[in-house]
Enzyme design. Sequence first.
Site, PDB file in Angstrom:
ATOM      1  N   HIS A   1      37.255  14.760  54.391  1.00 25.64           N
ATOM      2  CA  HIS A   1      36.048  14.390  53.653  1.00 25.64           C
ATOM      3  C   HIS A   1      36.239  12.982  53.069  1.00 25.64           C
ATOM      4  CE1 HIS A   1      32.215  15.310  51.716  1.00 25.64           C
ATOM      5  NE2 HIS A   1      32.650  14.510  50.776  1.00 25.64           N
ATOM      6  N   ALA A   2      35.283  12.097  53.340  1.00 24.43           N
ATOM      7  CA  ALA A   2      35.440  10.687  52.971  1.00 24.43           C
ATOM      8  C   ALA A   2      35.579  10.512  51.457  1.00 24.43           C
ATOM      9  CB  ALA A   2      34.236   9.891  53.461  1.00 24.43           C
TER      10      ALA A   2
ATOM     11  N   HIS B   1      28.897   3.370  51.522  1.00 26.07           N
ATOM     12  CA  HIS B   1      28.961   4.230  50.336  1.00 26.07           C
ATOM     13  C   HIS B   1      30.354   4.148  49.703  1.00 26.07           C
ATOM     14  CE1 HIS B   1      28.204   7.936  47.925  1.00 26.07           C
ATOM     15  NE2 HIS B   1      29.496   8.105  48.102  1.00 26.07           N
ATOM     16  N   GLU B   2      31.374   4.321  50.524  1.00 26.26           N
ATOM     17  CA  GLU B   2      32.748   4.335  50.000  1.00 26.26           C
ATOM     18  C   GLU B   2      33.146   2.973  49.437  1.00 26.26           C
ATOM     19  OE1 GLU B   2      34.094   7.026  49.463  1.00 26.26           O
ATOM     20  OE2 GLU B   2      32.827   8.270  50.708  1.00 26.26           O
TER      21      GLU B   2
ATOM     22  N   HIS C   1      32.136   2.394  45.933  1.00 27.13           N
ATOM     23  CA  HIS C   1      33.076   2.907  44.931  1.00 27.13           C
ATOM     24  C   HIS C   1      34.197   1.888  44.692  1.00 27.13           C
ATOM     25  CE1 HIS C   1      31.396   6.910  44.622  1.00 27.13           C
ATOM     26  NE2 HIS C   1      31.640   7.237  45.876  1.00 27.13           N
TER      27      HIS C   1
ATOM     28  N   GLU D   1      28.007   6.805  42.581  1.00 27.19           N
ATOM     29  CA  GLU D   1      27.572   7.248  43.906  1.00 27.19           C
ATOM     30  C   GLU D   1      26.431   6.392  44.466  1.00 27.19           C
ATOM     31  OE1 GLU D   1      29.352   9.217  45.474  1.00 27.19           O
ATOM     32  OE2 GLU D   1      30.545  10.021  43.822  1.00 27.19           O
TER      33      GLU D   1
ATOM     34  N   HIS E   1      32.591  20.156  48.025  1.00 32.86           N
ATOM     35  CA  HIS E   1      32.685  19.883  46.589  1.00 32.86           C
ATOM     36  C   HIS E   1      32.881  21.143  45.743  1.00 32.86           C
ATOM     37  CE1 HIS E   1      30.776  16.589  48.675  1.00 32.86           C
ATOM     38  NE2 HIS E   1      31.078  15.781  47.675  1.00 32.86           N
TER      39      HIS E   1
ATOM     40  N   TYR F   1      25.032  13.148  43.020  1.00 33.94           N
ATOM     41  CA  TYR F   1      24.426  12.643  44.271  1.00 33.94           C
ATOM     42  C   TYR F   1      22.901  12.711  44.204  1.00 33.94           C
ATOM     43  CZ  TYR F   1      29.216  13.307  45.900  1.00 33.94           C
ATOM     44  OH  TYR F   1      30.583  13.270  46.032  1.00 33.94           O
TER      45      TYR F   1
END
Length: 578
Positions: free
Chosen positions: A320-321, A350-351, A354, A378, A477, A487
């Site tokens: 999971h990323a 997305h990553e 962060h 997020e 999650h 999210y």
Amino acid sequence: MVPPEAPATEAARLLEAAERELLVASVEQSRADWVYATYITPDTEELSSSALDRLLGVTVRYARQASRLSPASVDPIVARKAKLLPLILPLAPPADTARAQELTRLVTSMQGTYAKARYTPRDRTEALDLQGLSKIMLESRDPELLQDVWVGWHAVGRSIRPDFERYVLLANEGARELGFADNGALWRSRYDMAPEAFSREVDRLWDQVRPLYDALHSYVRHRLRAIYGDAVPADGPIPAHLLGNMWAQSWEGIFPLVAPKPGPSPYDLTKLLVERGTTPEAMVRYAEGFFVSLGLDPLPPSFWERSMLVRPRDREVVCHASAWDLDFANDVRIKMCIEITGEDFRTIHHELGHNYYQRAYGHQPFLFRDSAHDGFHEAVGDTVALSVTPGYLRRIGLLTGPVEDDELGFLLERALEKIAFLPFGLLIDKWRWEVFAGQVPPAEYNPRWWALRAQYQGIAPPTPRDAAEFDAGAKFHVPSNVPYVRYFLAHILQFQFHRALLRASGYDGPLHRGSIYGSKEAGRRLGALLAMGASREWPEALEAISGERRMDATGLLEYFAPLRAWLEAQNRAASHGG
Ligand code: X8Z
Ligand code: ZN
């Protein structure tokens, strides 16, 4: 009498000591967890759990001391730190050491069970992991195979269930000892407002977007009925296995089935990437290039040396990323099992969102090295990914030659990703909040899960589900103890940010066509938000980027306005016998 400065000084000293110790324990825990997540063995599981024990121990010890400080006498920065201290806990450990250790081991091991799960679909001979199974969910149009794969994966929930029940008990115990009503109340206390006010806030946002979701749902149901017949009811929940995704959380996988125009999409990003022989590293370079175009720094060499970009062949990992900040300064990394798809192209943005947030708040004192609230964290990378428009793809040379304009197709695909997600983003924690509050006892876990899935998403399981199943546990999650409403908030906020940044860049056209690529002014606005970290309450951070102090879905509604009109017309025509 105590001199007036004394409490303030005492508080400042306490927080300073807390931040020093927390930094050390956090770095140690991150490194242990990185090794676990990229190489799952019984040893790394134990190392990661015990590092988490130490971090939680330090946090709780200081949180208890800080709660005894008198709030009236401390300066605002110290007061904010004292308030944040218990809230940074991913999990509140019970005071009893044995029970605290049991809790951390449960969480680490549930995550491992999920990561190692496999299923052999009935038309295969080898067992597939979640990625392999997800590919079938995405590509197959055979309802029987889809159901088989769906049911096969969801068996993982059943194996997690006993651990999950015990985790709920122990996590609640820890939260209550710290003065929270339960673990869900601890999660809901992280938004600079009372937990009840936060629940109302979330419902308000859902009310704003619900009519658009309903329009999309009716349209998709009608189109799927034309393909799958009576398996899809004319007027009831859509079976969860027909929406192109294991959890029916985003539906862009079925775009070809519901597209406004038949034939391949001119902006099929997966196809564009595959045709060029794009590598996983090149995918990340594209995303980095976007952030750099805004005036942010390139990623450090250590990012490229230490990130995990593809699934290793020879060991179990958490695929999971995720994005990491190992030393709370500059050692940022991502961990992903990248596949050459449009979906992963967006997830990489997305990553990196962060990672860019983490770097930008790295200069803050330790307790402020976080986002304004978790929905902001997020939302950043997703905001940037909203600028991955056909126009942008052309500018970076991924889209070439003449292509027919397909505005509705583009918007529908985005809606299948973003609008379909909204009720899912909301209901996971609606369910967990009720579970933690004791309103849903274990015997009701699965029935209640499906009641919420029906109520919010309008979907149903492919076959009747036994109350002994644990379908919530089949979503990353839940076994991993990661709150999820973040999210939902991010899906609202990213459009609010997108609109604000486009306007800052001087763009005045329709939101879905705008891209902030190359805009230094948008970069400055975004950078100002990121650098604030958690030092201010989130309405101030929201104001810094958008001039608005309330979360608000009008950006999202404006973005999708042309699609909504079209969906409503389609639905009217369908209900008149179309
Ligand atoms: O978990 C994630 C990210 C990591 S923070 C990949 N997301 C949620 C999910 O996959 O369920 C992003 C969208 C929702
Ligand atoms: Zn994320």
